[in-house]
Design an enzyme around this catalytic site. Structure first.
Site, PDB file in Angstrom:
ATOM      1  N   ARG A   1       6.137 -18.154 -15.398  1.00  0.00           N
ATOM      2  CA  ARG A   1       6.898 -19.000 -16.343  1.00  0.00           C
ATOM      3  C   ARG A   1       6.462 -18.693 -17.777  1.00  0.00           C
ATOM      4  O   ARG A   1       7.295 -18.579 -18.681  1.00  0.00           O
ATOM      5  CB  ARG A   1       6.673 -20.461 -15.976  1.00  0.00           C
ATOM      6  CG  ARG A   1       7.383 -21.468 -16.875  1.00  0.00           C
ATOM      7  CD  ARG A   1       7.244 -22.862 -16.234  1.00  0.00           C
ATOM      8  NE  ARG A   1       7.474 -23.942 -17.167  1.00  0.00           N
ATOM      9  CZ  ARG A   1       8.660 -24.439 -17.479  1.00  0.00           C
ATOM     10  NH1 ARG A   1       9.754 -23.906 -16.951  1.00  0.00           N
ATOM     11  NH2 ARG A   1       8.779 -25.455 -18.310  1.00  0.00           N
TER      12      ARG A   1
ATOM     13  N   HIS B   1       3.036 -20.425 -12.563  1.00  0.00           N
ATOM     14  CA  HIS B   1       3.088 -20.820 -13.965  1.00  0.00           C
ATOM     15  C   HIS B   1       2.871 -19.625 -14.887  1.00  0.00           C
ATOM     16  O   HIS B   1       3.382 -19.601 -16.013  1.00  0.00           O
ATOM     17  CB  HIS B   1       2.047 -21.917 -14.235  1.00  0.00           C
ATOM     18  CG  HIS B   1       2.569 -23.006 -15.111  1.00  0.00           C
ATOM     19  ND1 HIS B   1       3.677 -23.766 -14.782  1.00  0.00           N
ATOM     20  CD2 HIS B   1       2.157 -23.461 -16.325  1.00  0.00           C
ATOM     21  CE1 HIS B   1       3.912 -24.643 -15.737  1.00  0.00           C
ATOM     22  NE2 HIS B   1       3.009 -24.477 -16.697  1.00  0.00           N
TER      23      HIS B   1
ATOM     24  N   HIS C   1      11.811 -27.968 -21.798  1.00  0.00           N
ATOM     25  CA  HIS C   1      10.854 -28.754 -22.567  1.00  0.00           C
ATOM     26  C   HIS C   1      11.594 -29.836 -23.334  1.00  0.00           C
ATOM     27  O   HIS C   1      12.642 -29.579 -23.934  1.00  0.00           O
ATOM     28  CB  HIS C   1      10.102 -27.868 -23.566  1.00  0.00           C
ATOM     29  CG  HIS C   1       9.074 -26.990 -22.930  1.00  0.00           C
ATOM     30  ND1 HIS C   1       8.559 -25.864 -23.550  1.00  0.00           N
ATOM     31  CD2 HIS C   1       8.448 -27.058 -21.729  1.00  0.00           C
ATOM     32  CE1 HIS C   1       7.668 -25.288 -22.750  1.00  0.00           C
ATOM     33  NE2 HIS C   1       7.593 -25.998 -21.645  1.00  0.00           N
TER      34      HIS C   1
ATOM     35  N   ARG D   1       9.898 -23.689 -12.845  1.00  0.00           N
ATOM     36  CA  ARG D   1       8.663 -24.173 -12.235  1.00  0.00           C
ATOM     37  C   ARG D   1       8.767 -23.934 -10.738  1.00  0.00           C
ATOM     38  O   ARG D   1       9.862 -23.866 -10.173  1.00  0.00           O
ATOM     39  CB  ARG D   1       8.468 -25.661 -12.516  1.00  0.00           C
ATOM     40  CG  ARG D   1       8.379 -26.024 -14.005  1.00  0.00           C
ATOM     41  CD  ARG D   1       8.270 -27.538 -14.182  1.00  0.00           C
ATOM     42  NE  ARG D   1       8.158 -27.932 -15.580  1.00  0.00           N
ATOM     43  CZ  ARG D   1       9.183 -28.239 -16.367  1.00  0.00           C
ATOM     44  NH1 ARG D   1      10.424 -28.197 -15.872  1.00  0.00           N
ATOM     45  NH2 ARG D   1       8.989 -28.588 -17.629  1.00  0.00           N
TER      46      ARG D   1
ATOM     47  N   LYS E   1      11.699 -31.971 -14.757  1.00  0.00           N
ATOM     48  CA  LYS E   1      10.917 -33.203 -14.796  1.00  0.00           C
ATOM     49  C   LYS E   1      11.782 -34.364 -15.273  1.00  0.00           C
ATOM     50  O   LYS E   1      12.656 -34.197 -16.113  1.00  0.00           O
ATOM     51  CB  LYS E   1       9.713 -33.032 -15.726  1.00  0.00           C
ATOM     52  CG  LYS E   1       8.661 -32.061 -15.202  1.00  0.00           C
ATOM     53  CD  LYS E   1       7.479 -31.984 -16.142  1.00  0.00           C
ATOM     54  CE  LYS E   1       6.391 -31.064 -15.593  1.00  0.00           C
ATOM     55  NZ  LYS E   1       5.228 -30.970 -16.508  1.00  0.00           N
TER      56      LYS E   1
ATOM     57  N   TYR F   1       4.045 -20.932 -27.484  1.00  0.00           N
ATOM     58  CA  TYR F   1       4.269 -19.539 -27.099  1.00  0.00           C
ATOM     59  C   TYR F   1       4.381 -18.627 -28.315  1.00  0.00           C
ATOM     60  O   TYR F   1       4.105 -17.440 -28.231  1.00  0.00           O
ATOM     61  CB  TYR F   1       5.534 -19.422 -26.252  1.00  0.00           C
ATOM     62  CG  TYR F   1       5.411 -20.095 -24.919  1.00  0.00           C
ATOM     63  CD1 TYR F   1       4.768 -19.476 -23.855  1.00  0.00           C
ATOM     64  CD2 TYR F   1       5.923 -21.372 -24.722  1.00  0.00           C
ATOM     65  CE1 TYR F   1       4.647 -20.101 -22.635  1.00  0.00           C
ATOM     66  CE2 TYR F   1       5.804 -22.009 -23.494  1.00  0.00           C
ATOM     67  CZ  TYR F   1       5.166 -21.374 -22.459  1.00  0.00           C
ATOM     68  OH  TYR F   1       5.049 -22.004 -21.261  1.00  0.00           O
TER      69      TYR F   1
END
Length: 319
Positions: free
Chosen positions: A266, A263, A289, A167, A191, A298
């Site tokens: 990414r 993004h 994730h 990110r 995150k 994806y």
């Protein structure tokens, strides 16, 4: 005439439904201080809800079952009579209005149970992540300048973003200690404070090496010393906005027609890995994730690509 018909239709509804809707709307205005625009929207939604219940043979909220609420949602999505189908967002708003009415009725003792509480709004359409074709990624990276200090930094940043799937906040948040050039890895702070170790490809590592040796010392000397990998012209950590601007400039120079963002790089990283045969759980780990379900979006992109290739390449694809 349309307004007159609407008023007449409202007056023809069962009194119990009309009175409860009116009381709830007044409650929103007087006791909740709801914005006028929201009140207007809810009023329209509740009138439509009352009309739907009446068409189902329901004269009062005590007669409503969860199936009635669900069928109301379905009717909004499919459209009824001369009314066009509503978008998922508008349908969700109408359901919120109906659920509010049921909560109000429960609080006022009109009903003994809130049958609308468990009815879920429609799921929004799944947005497939956008990914650049490999040829466009190559044009973007090759177009990044490496002739001066800023160009060396830009090239290293873009190569790193695509090589690691980081990110933008993770890339600009890198410190020197997070980069292991001998092991060709970086530690990304994701995150929720979760860290992950991600390999770095050789082209990205070479671009990063060039920047660290030939450009960063000049930049960092203008400040008071910084641990950040990517620093600005004042010698302090590069901001997300500046990194975004660098990417946009590179995309314009490369002549890319599609909108390019950090993004998008990414997404391209993940899609190209899966198309190359990587396991979805490995990609999940690389992206940081928490759930494989997020990463599996994806796979829909790659399946779509497979269908397109099949349709154009197989001699009997359209037989």
């Amino acid at each position: 005439m349309r307004g007159a018909r609407s008023v007449n239709a409202w007056e023809e509804l069962p009194a119990a439904l009309r009175e409860l809707v009116t009381e709830y709307v007044q409650h929103l205005v007087v006791e909740r201080g709801t914005a006028p625009s929201t009140v207007d929207s809810y009023s329209r939604d509740l009138r439509r809800y009352a009309e739907h219940l009446t068409a189902c043979g329901v004269a009062g909220l005590a007669e409503v079952r969860a199936e009635h609420v669900s069928s109301f949602v379905a009717a909004l999505r499919s459209g009824t009579g001369d009314r066009a189908p509503l978008a998922p967002s508008s349908t969700a708003r109408a359901l919120v209005a109906a659920r509010g009415l049921h909560r109000f009725a429960l609080t006022e003792g009109v009903v003994e149970a809130d049958v609308a509480r468990e009815v879920a709004p429609p799921s929004p359409p799944q947005r497939l992540p956008k990914a650049l074709p490999l040829a466009e990624v190559t044009r973007l990276l090759d177009g990044a300048s490496s002739s001066d200090v800023r160009g060396l930094r830009e090239r290293a940043l873009l190569e790193l973003l695509y090589s690691t799937g980081a990110r933008i906040s993770e890339a600009v948040g890198l410190d020197l200690d997070d980069v292991d050039r001998s092991e060709r890895t970086v530690v990304l702070d994701g995150k929720g404070g979760k860290q992950r170790l991600v390999p770095v490809g050789r082209p990205a590592l070479e671009a990063l090496e060039a920047y660290l040796v030939r450009a960063r010392p000049t930049l960092v000397a203008r400040g008071r010393g910084s641990a950040a990998v990517f620093v600005n012209s004042r010698g302090t950590r590069l901001s997300r906005q500046s990194a975004w601007t660098a990417l946009k400039s590179a995309a314009q120079r490369a002549g890319l027609a599609s909108e390019v963002s950090p993004h998008v790089l990414r997404h391209s990283f993940a899609t190209h890995l899966l198309e190359g045969g990587a396991d979805v759980r490995v990609v999940q780990e690389l992206l940081g994730h928490s759930s494989v379900t997020t990463t599996q979006v994806y796979t829909l992109v790659t399946v779509r690509t497979l269908r397109e290739v099949y349709a154009t390449a197989h001699p009997r694809a359209h037989g």
